[in-house]
Motif scaffolding. Structure first.
Motif, PDB file in Angstrom:
ATOM      1  N   GLY A  18       0.812  -1.215   0.000  1.00 37.38           N
ATOM      2  CA  GLY A  18       0.000   0.000   0.000  1.00 37.38           C
ATOM      3  C   GLY A  18       0.842   1.259   0.000  1.00 37.38           C
ATOM      4  N   ALA A  19       1.912   1.261   0.789  1.00 41.18           N
ATOM      5  CA  ALA A  19       2.770   2.450   0.860  1.00 41.18           C
ATOM      6  C   ALA A  19       3.487   2.689  -0.462  1.00 41.18           C
ATOM      7  CB  ALA A  19       3.782   2.297   1.993  1.00 41.18           C
ATOM      8  N   THR A  20       4.028   1.623  -1.070  1.00 43.10           N
ATOM      9  CA  THR A  20       4.728   1.803  -2.345  1.00 43.10           C
ATOM     10  C   THR A  20       3.766   2.205  -3.455  1.00 43.10           C
ATOM     11  OG1 THR A  20       4.531  -0.601  -2.687  1.00 43.10           O
ATOM     12  CG2 THR A  20       6.611   0.236  -1.799  1.00 43.10           C
ATOM     13  N   LEU A  21       2.539   1.672  -3.415  1.00 46.80           N
ATOM     14  CA  LEU A  21       1.548   2.069  -4.425  1.00 46.80           C
ATOM     15  C   LEU A  21       1.206   3.547  -4.287  1.00 46.80           C
ATOM     16  CD1 LEU A  21      -0.464   1.440  -6.673  1.00 46.80           C
ATOM     17  CD2 LEU A  21      -2.100   0.706  -4.926  1.00 46.80           C
ATOM     18  N   LEU A  22       1.009   4.002  -3.064  1.00 44.46           N
ATOM     19  CA  LEU A  22       0.694   5.412  -2.838  1.00 44.46           C
ATOM     20  C   LEU A  22       1.854   6.297  -3.295  1.00 44.46           C
ATOM     21  CD1 LEU A  22      -1.262   7.498  -1.650  1.00 44.46           C
ATOM     22  CD2 LEU A  22      -0.169   7.154   0.569  1.00 44.46           C
ATOM     23  N   ILE A  23       3.080   5.897  -2.970  1.00 44.38           N
ATOM     24  CA  ILE A  23       4.249   6.677  -3.394  1.00 44.38           C
ATOM     25  C   ILE A  23       4.338   6.708  -4.910  1.00 44.38           C
ATOM     26  CG2 ILE A  23       6.771   6.734  -3.363  1.00 44.38           C
ATOM     27  CD1 ILE A  23       6.496   5.349  -0.569  1.00 44.38           C
ATOM     28  N   MET A  90      22.049   4.103  -4.730  1.00 44.85           N
ATOM     29  CA  MET A  90      21.812   3.686  -3.349  1.00 44.85           C
ATOM     30  C   MET A  90      23.111   3.240  -2.678  1.00 44.85           C
ATOM     31  SD  MET A  90      18.299   1.477  -3.679  1.00 44.85           S
ATOM     32  CE  MET A  90      16.752   2.229  -4.158  1.00 44.85           C
ATOM     33  N   GLY A  91      23.957   2.547  -3.430  1.00 40.55           N
ATOM     34  CA  GLY A  91      25.197   2.050  -2.857  1.00 40.55           C
ATOM     35  C   GLY A  91      26.150   3.150  -2.425  1.00 40.55           C
ATOM     36  N   THR A  92      26.067   4.310  -3.063  1.00 38.80           N
ATOM     37  CA  THR A  92      26.943   5.422  -2.694  1.00 38.80           C
ATOM     38  C   THR A  92      26.304   6.367  -1.678  1.00 38.80           C
ATOM     39  OG1 THR A  92      26.138   6.699  -4.606  1.00 38.80           O
ATOM     40  CG2 THR A  92      28.116   5.355  -4.912  1.00 38.80           C
ATOM     41  N   GLN A 273      12.054   7.025 -11.153  1.00 36.35           N
ATOM     42  CA  GLN A 273      12.696   5.785 -10.727  1.00 36.35           C
ATOM     43  C   GLN A 273      13.550   6.007  -9.487  1.00 36.35           C
ATOM     44  OE1 GLN A 273      12.276   2.773 -11.956  1.00 36.35           O
ATOM     45  NE2 GLN A 273      10.951   3.346 -13.643  1.00 36.35           N
ATOM     46  N   THR A 274      14.278   7.103  -9.458  1.00 33.17           N
ATOM     47  CA  THR A 274      15.126   7.393  -8.302  1.00 33.17           C
ATOM     48  C   THR A 274      14.292   7.656  -7.064  1.00 33.17           C
ATOM     49  OG1 THR A 274      16.819   8.340  -9.751  1.00 33.17           O
ATOM     50  CG2 THR A 274      16.930   8.910  -7.412  1.00 33.17           C
ATOM     51  N   VAL A 275      13.276   8.498  -7.189  1.00 32.30           N
ATOM     52  CA  VAL A 275      12.457   8.861  -6.029  1.00 32.30           C
ATOM     53  C   VAL A 275      11.733   7.640  -5.480  1.00 32.30           C
ATOM     54  CG1 VAL A 275      10.539  10.273  -5.234  1.00 32.30           C
ATOM     55  CG2 VAL A 275      12.186  11.230  -6.839  1.00 32.30           C
ATOM     56  N   VAL A 276      11.084   6.874  -6.334  1.00 33.57           N
ATOM     57  CA  VAL A 276      10.320   5.708  -5.880  1.00 33.57           C
ATOM     58  C   VAL A 276      11.255   4.662  -5.271  1.00 33.57           C
ATOM     59  CG1 VAL A 276       8.837   3.804  -6.619  1.00 33.57           C
ATOM     60  CG2 VAL A 276       8.460   6.086  -7.528  1.00 33.57           C
ATOM     61  N   THR A 280      11.068   3.632  -1.357  1.00 36.35           N
ATOM     62  CA  THR A 280      10.729   2.235  -1.070  1.00 36.35           C
ATOM     63  C   THR A 280      11.643   1.673   0.017  1.00 36.35           C
ATOM     64  OG1 THR A 280       9.923   1.862  -3.330  1.00 36.35           O
ATOM     65  CG2 THR A 280      10.550  -0.084  -2.051  1.00 36.35           C
ATOM     66  N   ILE A 281      12.932   1.954  -0.077  1.00 36.46           N
ATOM     67  CA  ILE A 281      13.864   1.504   0.963  1.00 36.46           C
ATOM     68  C   ILE A 281      13.548   2.168   2.297  1.00 36.46           C
ATOM     69  CG2 ILE A 281      16.280   1.414   1.659  1.00 36.46           C
ATOM     70  CD1 ILE A 281      15.590  -0.479  -0.586  1.00 36.46           C
ATOM     71  N   LEU A 282      13.177   3.447   2.270  1.00 31.95           N
ATOM     72  CA  LEU A 282      12.837   4.146   3.511  1.00 31.95           C
ATOM     73  C   LEU A 282      11.594   3.547   4.155  1.00 31.95           C
ATOM     74  CD1 LEU A 282      13.539   7.865   2.537  1.00 31.95           C
ATOM     75  CD2 LEU A 282      14.933   6.348   3.945  1.00 31.95           C
ATOM     76  N   VAL A 283      10.640   3.099   3.339  1.00 34.88           N
ATOM     77  CA  VAL A 283       9.454   2.420   3.881  1.00 34.88           C
ATOM     78  C   VAL A 283       9.867   1.150   4.607  1.00 34.88           C
ATOM     79  CG1 VAL A 283       7.342   1.185   3.249  1.00 34.88           C
ATOM     80  CG2 VAL A 283       7.838   3.401   2.208  1.00 34.88           C
ATOM     81  N   LEU A 284      10.779   0.383   4.017  1.00 34.89           N
ATOM     82  CA  LEU A 284      11.269  -0.832   4.678  1.00 34.89           C
ATOM     83  C   LEU A 284      11.972  -0.502   5.989  1.00 34.89           C
ATOM     84  CD1 LEU A 284      12.684  -2.858   1.631  1.00 34.89           C
ATOM     85  CD2 LEU A 284      10.684  -3.413   3.018  1.00 34.89           C
TER      86      LEU A 284
END
Length: 307
Positions: A18-23, A90-92, A273-276, A280-284
């Motif tokens: 639900g959170a990723t869909l909303l984002i 993300m790795g950097t 793509q970058t924002v989502v 998504t990682i922040l939601v986790l």
């Protein structure tokens, strides 16, 4: 305990979807990413159509989301508009922000809880009033003002720190930015600890422990502090994700190329793509932090049991 953890992990699945869909929906209504990619000059129709096909933007939103989630479970977060995989960004950036968040959390735990315990035990005294006024000032001043003042005083005027953080972003360079990032949360932790300590100090179990002749230090650490830390741990646990996602201002001030910097650049350039991917990682992070906090309740208060 094991059943509770499994149940919580299963509950996280619909929350995550639900959170990723909303984002995903919110990011896709920000505007036309192709227009942001082309800049001030408009792309010609053929180039715009080719870019939409290349990035899958010519498909319906629900199909874009389904494709994104399918790639997500294979570890593919897509490709930024500059051709660089989002996982490389993300790795950097995530290690830098994680170090910054660790410094901020340490400030909250060490200084915030210590000040809260001191003021809670001395409620109504001058030290209590002084700390309350100080925390109120910190909460009232915006983070960008605090950051710019520290950067000007410590970095420019006095030369104690570098005004901007180097690309390596070592822990020593992140002390001042970490203090800025943690300033408001530190004030809340102090006030929350103070209130909890002051309330529990009048509880029956504390009076019983004192009546039994236990040393004052043991009464505070083993009885009073453990029960008083439950709301504080809840706040700090949920604040971890907030610090990582809310570091945009601090990272911009000190030129830190972390998660906040990448999110700012992604929003500015409408790079979906970058924002989502980053959000998504922040939601986790939020979900895992909440699970850890719930499990810590049983450690702090033995009366809490999970079936």
């Amino acid at each position: 305990m094991g059943q509770y953890v499994v149940r919580r992990l299963l509950q996280m699945i619909p929350v995550f979807i639900g959170a990723t869909l909303l984002i995903f929906l919110m990011v896709n209504v920000m505007g036309d990413p192709i227009a942001g990619l082309c800049g001030e000059r408009q792309c010609d129709p053929a180039t715009a159509a080719q870019l939409r096909r290349e990035f899958g933007l010519d498909k319906p939103v629900w199909q874009q989301y389904a494709t994104y989630m399918g790639h997500l479970f294979t570890g593919d977060f897509g490709t930024a508009f500059n051709g660089q995989p989002v996982t490389e960004l993300m790795g950097t950036s995530f290690p830098v922000t994680i170090r910054l968040t660790i410094v901020a959390i340490l400030f909250e735990i060490v200084i915030g809880i210590a000040l809260g315990v001191v003021t809670g035990l001395r409620r109504g005294r001058p030290v209590d009033t002084s700390v309350l006024l100080l925390t109120l000032v910190v909460i009232s001043v915006p983070t960008f003002v605090t950051g710019l003042l520290l950067q000007l005083l410590l970095g420019v005027e006095w030369g104690w720190i570098r005004p901007s953080v180097s690309p390596d972003a070592a822990f020593g360079e992140l002390i001042a930015p970490g203090l800025v990032l943690a300033s408001v949360s530190l004030a809340y932790v102090t006030r929350l600890t103070r209130t909890s300590i002051a309330e529990n100090k009048r509880s029956d179990y504390v009076r019983t422990a004192i009546a039994k002749g236990l040393p004052r230090r043991r009464v505070i650490t083993r009885h009073l502090l453990r029960n008083s830390l439950i709301p504080v741990v809840t706040f700090i646990g949920t604040d971890i994700g907030a610090l990582m996602g809310g570091a945009i201002v601090t990272e911009r001030i000190f030129n830190i190329h972390g998660v906040g910097f990448q999110l700012y650049q992604g929003i500015l350039r409408q790079n979906t793509q970058t924002v989502v991917g980053f959000v998504t990682i922040l939601v986790l992070v939020f979900l895992i932090a909440n699970l850890v906090v719930d499990l810590l309740y049983a450690v702090l208060d033995p009366r809490i049991r999970y079936a």
